[in-house]
Design an enzyme around this catalytic site. Sequence first.
Site, PDB file in Angstrom:
ATOM      1  N   THR A 208       0.369  -0.869   0.411  1.00 52.44           N
ATOM      2  CA  THR A 208      -0.294  -0.173   0.223  1.00 52.44           C
ATOM      3  C   THR A 208       0.734   1.162  -0.047  1.00 52.44           C
ATOM      4  O   THR A 208       1.910   1.359   0.421  1.00 52.44           O
ATOM      5  CB  THR A 208      -0.848  -0.026   1.121  1.00 52.44           C
ATOM      6  OG1 THR A 208      -1.787   0.655   1.093  1.00 52.44           O
ATOM      7  CG2 THR A 208      -0.278   0.547   2.697  1.00 52.44           C
ATOM      8  N   ASN A 209       0.814   2.443  -0.041  1.00 56.23           N
ATOM      9  CA  ASN A 209       1.334   3.789   0.350  1.00 56.23           C
ATOM     10  C   ASN A 209       0.631   4.279   1.475  1.00 56.23           C
ATOM     11  O   ASN A 209      -0.324   4.189   2.389  1.00 56.23           O
ATOM     12  CB  ASN A 209       1.038   4.438  -0.620  1.00 56.23           C
ATOM     13  CG  ASN A 209      -0.468   4.959  -1.215  1.00 56.23           C
ATOM     14  OD1 ASN A 209      -1.461   5.454  -0.596  1.00 56.23           O
ATOM     15  ND2 ASN A 209      -1.206   4.059  -2.184  1.00 56.23           N
ATOM     16  N   HIS A 210       1.140   5.952   1.373  1.00 52.54           N
ATOM     17  CA  HIS A 210       1.336   6.610   2.949  1.00 52.54           C
ATOM     18  C   HIS A 210      -0.708   7.100   3.060  1.00 52.54           C
ATOM     19  O   HIS A 210      -0.752   8.146   3.953  1.00 52.54           O
ATOM     20  CB  HIS A 210       1.962   7.101   3.809  1.00 52.54           C
ATOM     21  CG  HIS A 210       3.725   5.943   4.309  1.00 52.54           C
ATOM     22  ND1 HIS A 210       3.280   5.662   5.077  1.00 52.54           N
ATOM     23  CD2 HIS A 210       4.290   6.118   3.038  1.00 52.54           C
ATOM     24  CE1 HIS A 210       4.520   4.603   4.937  1.00 52.54           C
ATOM     25  NE2 HIS A 210       4.608   5.847   3.880  1.00 52.54           N
ATOM     26  N   SER A 211      -0.525   7.304   2.392  1.00 49.31           N
ATOM     27  CA  SER A 211      -2.560   8.305   1.468  1.00 49.31           C
ATOM     28  C   SER A 211      -3.588   7.876   2.888  1.00 49.31           C
ATOM     29  O   SER A 211      -3.728   7.344   3.301  1.00 49.31           O
ATOM     30  CB  SER A 211      -3.104   7.837   0.289  1.00 49.31           C
ATOM     31  OG  SER A 211      -4.538   8.600   0.298  1.00 49.31           O
ATOM     32  N   ALA A 275      -4.307   7.849  -4.341  1.00 56.58           N
ATOM     33  CA  ALA A 275      -3.100   7.103  -4.049  1.00 56.58           C
ATOM     34  C   ALA A 275      -3.862   5.566  -5.173  1.00 56.58           C
ATOM     35  O   ALA A 275      -3.936   4.381  -4.167  1.00 56.58           O
ATOM     36  CB  ALA A 275      -2.701   7.344  -3.218  1.00 56.58           C
TER      37      ALA A 275
END
Length: 399
Positions: A208-211, A275
């Site tokens: 995943t990402n930090h959004s 994102a």
Amino acid sequence: MFSNKQVTLIVTGSIAVYKSLTLVRELIKNNNRVRVVMTTAATKFVTPLAFQTLSKQRVIVDEFQDYDVDKVLHIDIADSTDLTIVAPASANIIGKLANGIGDDAASTVLLANHAPLFVVPTMNTNMLENPANARNLRTLAADGIHVMDSATGFLAEGYSGKGRMPEPTEILQWVSNTIDQSQVLKGRKIIVTAGGTREPIDPVRYITNHSSGKMGFAIAKAAADAGAEVTLIAANTSLPHFDGVSVISVVTAREMAAEVTKRFAEADGLIMSAAIADFRPETVADHKIKKVADEDKMTLTMVKNPDIVKSIGKVKRADQFVVGFAAETNDLMANANKKITSKNLDLIVANDVGNKKIGFNSDQNQVTLIWPNGETKKTSVETKSKVAEELIKIIAEFK
């Protein structure tokens, strides 16, 4: 009249405070929620208990009174309101607001306020017409604050003049009319995406990402406040939902693509702020992948996810718009310009997510808006709510 709004009512020192009790009652009768903030002077005319009884919420008088320990009182009130009304508004609070002074609960809430603000000047004619007060009222209007004309009639001093507080029904009609005029997206259906997608590796792990989804949620709220019918497709967020927005939860990029594609034909536009993971594991293990004692590496084969905004850009009609986001850590403008051309976007919002002060999870942002013709506009560093409001004003001018 408007309904289903979180209203902050700021009450200041005036004999007309008694009218504000009716104002609270009328707001609640129309299914609004009301939080009252009083100045100390206002409590000399009507007790906080009277407002608390009507609003069913604790009245705020002191900036340092007991409040949720994990929240800053004036910021929390300002962030949670849909609109703020100051009625009656004394010359004192008008002067503070015009000059950025915050020295009590009411004035600090006003300094933190970023919702539509409505001020009802209420005072003796001599004070109303004083050059300093008149100058302060002009400043409020120049700052985009809505100022209502005071009524003319019998004053507390025993003679007629201008400065009376209008009747509560007149105030609410004025606020309602002003809100209607600001409904720049009324009748339009808009899809907003938010959050960061997750791509599973096995039943317990994912990429995943930090959004956090904060920017997308702010955009959805700003669009709804502007009158749009908003569908918010949110990936893996923990943010609270709000009235007037239909929220659909998804997990992966493919789920997001399916929901956007299914709805876009009936929409007027798409604001793609989520994102989206560019890649996903080619295969997902049925069971948790175990460590192998004599192996120090694990190889994942990745495949591309659908490019949602590019796919939508290919099929959008002339009467539809698509706004993309470019979240970059380097070569911000160059990368954003490539995307606006290759994806047939009407506008792209470029932001430097490598900067922790304005990147993922931050409450603030600074973006550069880029049009296909090369025109650009860079915002100041400001709250994501404020950035969202600026974006919605620009989108309202499309087609």
